[in-house]
Scaffold this active site. Structure first.
Site, PDB file in Angstrom:
ATOM      1  N   HIS A   1      -5.135  -3.364  -3.251  1.00 26.50           N
ATOM      2  CA  HIS A   1      -4.558  -2.529  -4.311  1.00 26.50           C
ATOM      3  C   HIS A   1      -4.323  -3.271  -5.617  1.00 26.50           C
ATOM      4  CE1 HIS A   1      -4.193   0.726  -1.494  1.00 26.50           C
ATOM      5  NE2 HIS A   1      -3.733  -0.153  -0.622  1.00 26.50           N
TER       6      HIS A   1
ATOM      7  N   LYS B   1     -11.250   1.178  -2.521  1.00 25.83           N
ATOM      8  CA  LYS B   1     -10.180   1.664  -3.409  1.00 25.83           C
ATOM      9  C   LYS B   1     -10.744   1.739  -4.830  1.00 25.83           C
ATOM     10  CE  LYS B   1      -7.144   1.039   0.041  1.00 25.83           C
ATOM     11  NZ  LYS B   1      -7.871   1.491   1.241  1.00 25.83           N
TER      12      LYS B   1
ATOM     13  N   SER C   1       0.795  -1.229   0.000  1.00 29.68           N
ATOM     14  CA  SER C   1       0.000   0.000   0.000  1.00 29.68           C
ATOM     15  C   SER C   1       0.827   1.280   0.000  1.00 29.68           C
ATOM     16  CB  SER C   1      -0.968   0.007   1.181  1.00 29.68           C
ATOM     17  OG  SER C   1      -0.272  -0.149   2.386  1.00 29.68           O
TER      18      SER C   1
END
Ligand SMILES: Cc1ncc(COP(=O)(O)O)c(C=O)c1O
Length: 273
Positions: free
Chosen positions: A89, A120, A61
């Protein structure tokens, strides 16, 4: 995992993973970042007859680099450990279809437990765990964090569901993201910035000490580019950075503008010549 079990966690795993490991009461072993020889040494030294779990972010991250999934799968098989991966991610980022780390390495079905956020690339809140039915059923009945917190609001669940469809239906977004990422990382590297080993949309621009990272942030933000600083203890002291994120919505001209702003700031602060 619980008392007597062993968890092996990458040194720079996200704080939520670290907290989960500590809360579990299992023996907690951290291996050096992406260092598979160190992970193997720790697995070898653990008792043979205990339950073991290896856990890592698929894309880190703060650094943006990608795990060595093939090696992790091999080690987990060799030492009879479960593998759990946090796809916060990588979902909507890795692989041509954007389905994440398994697609990226063409290693479908090799991860025992996949979890991800809905905060995200999926623009909602909450998260998910994907695993075999027995594991999910176990979590439903045993996970305190799941049992004792409110369910996702229906609107957020519906938004998340639609976002998964957008990822699958509009692969041009992944293509655009990859192009933007390449343009940004290679441009910054060419200027002389240290972007660590990132290959993804998370791009660290190393500044050194915390004050330099704050000053860089101010300079860049004043040129209308939104970046945020990440300083110790979130990252190792001396590796304070700008954490820039590229998206599929950026046009090449936006990336150019961001690179110009970062270049100007970097020159002013003496980070590059
Ligand atoms: C790797 C990773 N895991 C988990 C989380 C937690 O996500 P959320 O804030 O949606 O709970 C984050 C987000 O910051 C993250 O980067």
């Amino acid at each position: 995992m619980g008392r007597g079990d062993y968890v092996f966690s990458d040194k720079i795993n996200h704080a939520s993973i670290v907290d989960g490991c500590l809360m579990s009461g299992a023996e907690f072993r951290r291996y050096r970042h992406n260092d598979m020889a160190h992970l193997e040494g720790l697995l070898k030294n653990a008792p043979a007859d205990v339950a073991k779990l290896v856990i890592a972010d698929s894309v880190f991250s703060m650094d943006g680099d990608i795990i060595d999934l093939p090696k992790m799968v091999e080690l987990c098989k060799k030492y009879n450990a479960w593998l759990m991966i946090d796809e916060a991610h990588s979902l909507g980022v890795l692989g041509e279809k954007g389905t994440g780390i398994e697609e990226y390495y063409n290693l479908y079905g090799e991860i025992d437990i996949k979890m991800g956020t809905l905060s995200k690339t999926i623009p909602s809140v909450g998260g998910y765990v994907a695993a075999k039915e027995e594991i999910i059923s176990y979590l439903r009945h045993a996970s305190r964090a799941y049992i004792f917190s409110a369910a996702l609001p229906p609107g957020q669940a519906a938004a998340a569901n639609e976002a998964f469809k957008v990822i699958l239906d509009e692969p041009w977004r992944i293509e655009r993201l990859n192009e933007n990422t390449k343009q940004f990382i290679s441009g910054l590297k060419g200027m002389g910035f240290n972007t660590l080993l990132t290959e993804t949309a998370i791009v660290p621009v190393i500044c050194g000490d915390d004050d330099t990272a704050f000053a860089m942030t101010r300079e860049v933000q004043h040129q209308d580019v939104f970046v945020l600083p990440v300083v110790s203890p979130a990252v190792e002291a001396g590796l304070a950075r700008l954490r820039a994120t590229v998206t599929a919505a950026h046009e090449p001209s936006d990336i150019e503008h961001a690179m110009d702003a970062i270049e100007k700031a970097g020159k002013k602060l003496g980070l590059i010549k």
